[in-house]
Scaffold this motif. Sequence first.
Motif, PDB file in Angstrom:
ATOM      1  N   GLY A  73       0.639  -1.204  -0.096  1.00 36.10           N
ATOM      2  CA  GLY A  73      -0.054  -0.051  -0.157  1.00 36.10           C
ATOM      3  C   GLY A  73       0.801   1.149  -0.091  1.00 36.10           C
ATOM      4  O   GLY A  73       0.326   2.137  -0.732  1.00 36.10           O
ATOM      5  N   LEU A  74       2.038   1.266   0.664  1.00 32.29           N
ATOM      6  CA  LEU A  74       2.868   2.319   0.951  1.00 32.29           C
ATOM      7  C   LEU A  74       3.548   2.919  -0.667  1.00 32.29           C
ATOM      8  O   LEU A  74       3.654   4.023  -0.985  1.00 32.29           O
ATOM      9  N   LYS A  75       3.664   1.853  -1.593  1.00 33.61           N
ATOM     10  CA  LYS A  75       4.088   2.123  -2.823  1.00 33.61           C
ATOM     11  C   LYS A  75       3.166   3.219  -3.414  1.00 33.61           C
ATOM     12  O   LYS A  75       3.440   4.104  -4.182  1.00 33.61           O
ATOM     13  N   ALA A  76       1.991   2.752  -3.583  1.00 37.89           N
ATOM     14  CA  ALA A  76       0.784   3.604  -4.313  1.00 37.89           C
ATOM     15  C   ALA A  76       0.620   4.850  -3.446  1.00 37.89           C
ATOM     16  O   ALA A  76       0.381   5.863  -3.893  1.00 37.89           O
ATOM     17  N   PHE A  77       0.564   4.896  -2.082  1.00 41.13           N
ATOM     18  CA  PHE A  77       0.406   5.983  -1.088  1.00 41.13           C
ATOM     19  C   PHE A  77       1.263   7.056  -1.419  1.00 41.13           C
ATOM     20  O   PHE A  77       0.978   8.352  -1.500  1.00 41.13           O
ATOM     21  N   ASN A 132       3.702   6.997  -4.341  1.00 41.30           N
ATOM     22  CA  ASN A 132       3.907   7.027  -5.728  1.00 41.30           C
ATOM     23  C   ASN A 132       5.378   6.824  -5.741  1.00 41.30           C
ATOM     24  O   ASN A 132       6.246   7.362  -6.467  1.00 41.30           O
ATOM     25  N   TRP A 133       6.018   5.837  -5.095  1.00 40.13           N
ATOM     26  CA  TRP A 133       7.457   5.562  -4.866  1.00 40.13           C
ATOM     27  C   TRP A 133       7.523   3.977  -5.076  1.00 40.13           C
ATOM     28  O   TRP A 133       7.189   3.317  -4.149  1.00 40.13           O
ATOM     29  N   GLN A 187      11.997   3.574   2.068  1.00 39.19           N
ATOM     30  CA  GLN A 187      11.389   5.066   1.836  1.00 39.19           C
ATOM     31  C   GLN A 187      11.754   5.724   3.138  1.00 39.19           C
ATOM     32  O   GLN A 187      11.455   5.370   4.158  1.00 39.19           O
ATOM     33  N   LEU A 188      11.969   7.044   2.921  1.00 42.09           N
ATOM     34  CA  LEU A 188      12.421   7.942   4.239  1.00 42.09           C
ATOM     35  C   LEU A 188      11.388   8.959   4.218  1.00 42.09           C
ATOM     36  O   LEU A 188      10.984   9.877   3.214  1.00 42.09           O
ATOM     37  N   TYR A 189      10.642   9.385   5.172  1.00 44.52           N
ATOM     38  CA  TYR A 189       9.577  10.498   5.253  1.00 44.52           C
ATOM     39  C   TYR A 189      10.001  11.581   6.653  1.00 44.52           C
ATOM     40  O   TYR A 189      10.707  11.132   7.670  1.00 44.52           O
ATOM     41  N   ALA A 190       9.899  12.687   6.468  1.00 42.10           N
ATOM     42  CA  ALA A 190       9.664  13.775   7.361  1.00 42.10           C
ATOM     43  C   ALA A 190       8.664  14.393   7.238  1.00 42.10           C
ATOM     44  O   ALA A 190       8.217  15.061   6.441  1.00 42.10           O
ATOM     45  N   VAL A 229      10.436  12.016   1.575  1.00 37.95           N
ATOM     46  CA  VAL A 229      11.757  12.640   1.353  1.00 37.95           C
ATOM     47  C   VAL A 229      12.220  11.869  -0.094  1.00 37.95           C
ATOM     48  O   VAL A 229      12.692  12.396  -0.989  1.00 37.95           O
ATOM     49  N   GLY A 230      12.455  10.443  -0.123  1.00 43.07           N
ATOM     50  CA  GLY A 230      12.781   9.743  -1.232  1.00 43.07           C
ATOM     51  C   GLY A 230      13.533   8.495  -0.442  1.00 43.07           C
ATOM     52  O   GLY A 230      13.259   8.037   0.753  1.00 43.07           O
ATOM     53  N   GLY A 231      14.149   7.685  -1.535  1.00 41.94           N
ATOM     54  CA  GLY A 231      14.821   6.302  -1.144  1.00 41.94           C
ATOM     55  C   GLY A 231      16.251   6.710  -0.757  1.00 41.94           C
ATOM     56  O   GLY A 231      16.772   7.852  -0.653  1.00 41.94           O
ATOM     57  N   LEU A 232      17.147   5.842  -1.214  1.00 40.36           N
ATOM     58  CA  LEU A 232      18.596   5.746  -0.787  1.00 40.36           C
ATOM     59  C   LEU A 232      19.316   6.781  -1.832  1.00 40.36           C
ATOM     60  O   LEU A 232      19.969   7.491  -1.053  1.00 40.36           O
ATOM     61  N   ASP A 233      18.898   6.621  -2.799  1.00 39.52           N
ATOM     62  CA  ASP A 233      19.670   7.693  -3.851  1.00 39.52           C
ATOM     63  C   ASP A 233      19.548   9.092  -3.599  1.00 39.52           C
ATOM     64  O   ASP A 233      20.268   9.768  -3.471  1.00 39.52           O
ATOM     65  N   ILE A 234      18.230   9.507  -3.192  1.00 41.15           N
ATOM     66  CA  ILE A 234      17.885  10.673  -2.457  1.00 41.15           C
ATOM     67  C   ILE A 234      18.568  11.251  -1.362  1.00 41.15           C
ATOM     68  O   ILE A 234      19.239  12.316  -1.142  1.00 41.15           O
ATOM     69  N   VAL A 235      18.510  10.345  -0.445  1.00 41.39           N
ATOM     70  CA  VAL A 235      19.240  10.669   0.760  1.00 41.39           C
ATOM     71  C   VAL A 235      20.539  10.766   0.660  1.00 41.39           C
ATOM     72  O   VAL A 235      21.345  11.655   1.089  1.00 41.39           O
TER      73      VAL A 235
END
Length: 230
Positions: free
Chosen positions: A189-193, A195-196, A201-204, A209-215
Amino acid sequence: MASASPRDEAAFNEAVRVREATVAYFRADWCEPCAQLDAVFDQLAADHAASCAFVRVDAEELMAVSERYGVDALPAVVVLREGKEAGRLGGVTAPALVELVAKLAAEAEAAKVAPLPASAPPTASPPSSASLDDRLKALVSSAPTMLFMKGSPDAPRCGFSRQIVELLRAEGVPFGHFDILADEDVRHGLKAFSNWPTYPQLYAGGKLVGGLDIVRELKEEGELKDALAS
């Protein structure tokens, strides 16, 4: 007020008799993890007041109550039904508390549904998207910085999860975590929620925020702490 804070044992006994299910949260002002859970407990009490009762217990002030339920470490959460223990959380974290209350709310909602006639056998149905969205909204906001990963920070179950934990720890960023391998509804469900499509997955502040590459990119540019504080 959505939650009760009884001042003595008699008041506690009265509070837990009000509803079929009660979430009793044992805490103390000196306990640092309790300070982090207080706001989560209050929000859950406000959101789910129709499903069960929520009672804050000063574990030292109500020592007799703490001893009755074998509470010897804080924070602690005990689920009561008609005053008797029906479950508890060990090693309480905000995500675990959110999950517990979501389960109790789902049980209370199911109990409201009238049984089908004997001639029409019941059929199983998946959780509604609305109820799953509510769970996900609560989970992503259950800590200021929230990581959805495979495994736990001390025992990651994939290399990407291990790397993002190392980045956050190197930056000195405190964070909550949720093992998406432990819950298929959340995992899919979180993938659709968000859209990642991948994990971690990291949230603030409840926002992705994004995944490993973004962090990793934010870390390299010296912007990670600012991104998590926003």
